[in-house]
Design an enzyme around this catalytic site. Structure first.
Site, PDB file in Angstrom:
ATOM      1  N   GLY A 160      40.287  42.843  35.787  1.00  0.00           N
ATOM      2  CA  GLY A 160      40.077  44.210  35.345  1.00  0.00           C
ATOM      3  C   GLY A 160      41.040  44.610  34.252  1.00  0.00           C
ATOM      4  O   GLY A 160      42.049  43.948  34.014  1.00  0.00           O
TER       5      GLY A 160
ATOM      6  N   GLY B 181      42.927  48.187  32.413  1.00  0.00           N
ATOM      7  CA  GLY B 181      43.212  49.606  32.534  1.00  0.00           C
ATOM      8  C   GLY B 181      43.754  50.142  31.233  1.00  0.00           C
ATOM      9  O   GLY B 181      43.660  49.488  30.191  1.00  0.00           O
TER      10      GLY B 181
ATOM     11  N   LYS C  47      49.043  41.549  37.433  1.00  0.00           N
ATOM     12  CA  LYS C  47      48.876  42.681  36.526  1.00  0.00           C
ATOM     13  C   LYS C  47      49.908  42.528  35.415  1.00  0.00           C
ATOM     14  O   LYS C  47      51.103  42.443  35.672  1.00  0.00           O
ATOM     15  CB  LYS C  47      49.083  43.998  37.283  1.00  0.00           C
ATOM     16  CG  LYS C  47      48.715  45.225  36.493  1.00  0.00           C
ATOM     17  CD  LYS C  47      48.730  46.452  37.388  1.00  0.00           C
ATOM     18  CE  LYS C  47      48.117  47.655  36.714  1.00  0.00           C
ATOM     19  NZ  LYS C  47      48.044  48.810  37.641  1.00  0.00           N
TER      20      LYS C  47
ATOM     21  N   ASP D 263      41.976  58.343  38.144  1.00  0.00           N
ATOM     22  CA  ASP D 263      40.750  57.568  37.972  1.00  0.00           C
ATOM     23  C   ASP D 263      40.324  56.899  39.283  1.00  0.00           C
ATOM     24  O   ASP D 263      40.099  55.692  39.337  1.00  0.00           O
ATOM     25  CB  ASP D 263      40.963  56.525  36.877  1.00  0.00           C
ATOM     26  CG  ASP D 263      39.661  55.985  36.320  1.00  0.00           C
ATOM     27  OD1 ASP D 263      38.606  56.631  36.501  1.00  0.00           O
ATOM     28  OD2 ASP D 263      39.700  54.890  35.713  1.00  0.00           O
TER      29      ASP D 263
END
Length: 163
Positions: A32, A34, A54, A152
């Site tokens: 993902g 961000g 991350k 979010d």
């Protein structure tokens, strides 16, 4: 070895090369993206454990965003809540020495997002929905107790294990 890495302000200060001695990042396997980080699949080189990594690239971030990334790492490291299994944090320095100036947060690799589960199952049982909802409420409560507002919250941003 990991014992050679020194903890400073909850982040291990290492070079990118040193980080990569411990973890492999699969750059072609993005989980993902961000606002200021990308999450990749990876693995612990010593144990073979699959992880999510991350990656924050500090030169592209404002100081406020860097401070937020540090706060996120410290909150996860506190381990007061283990909705996503925290594993480790690193801050990589000396960009002239290797390929960048990064913050890495290493986490348990979750099975899916809630969005993916909903798309494939079409419907959660009442028990499954209650368990997921309880975890979400506990997570949001934890964030709010630490003066963090998540702007979010949506099924695509909620990680789950299928067991």
């Amino acid at each position: 070895t990991e014992s050679n890495l020194v903890k400073i302000e909850n982040l291990q200060k290492v070079t990118t090369r040193k980080f990569r001695e411990h973890y492999k990042i699969y750059k072609s396997s993005i989980i993902g993206c961000g606002g200021y980080a990308i999450v990749y699949r990876g693995k612990n080189r010593a144990t073979g454990q699959k992880v999510a990594i991350k990656v924050f690239y500090k030169p592209s971030m404002s100081q406020k965003d860097i401070d937020c990334a540090h706060k996120e790492a410290k909150l996860m490291e506190a381990r007061s809540l283990e909705i996503v299994g925290f594993i480790d944090t690193f801050e990589c320095l000396n960009p002239s020495e290797d390929d960048g100036n990064f913050i890495y947060i290493v986490m348990e690799l979750m099975d899916a997002t809630l969005s993916n589960v909903i798309k494939t199952k079409c419907r959660l049982s009442e028990t499954e929905a209650a368990r997921v909802f309880k975890s979400i409420v506990i997570g949001i409560d934890h964030l709010h107790k630490n003066n963090i507002v998540h702007f979010d919250i949506k099924p695509a941003n909620i990680l789950v294990n299928l067991d």
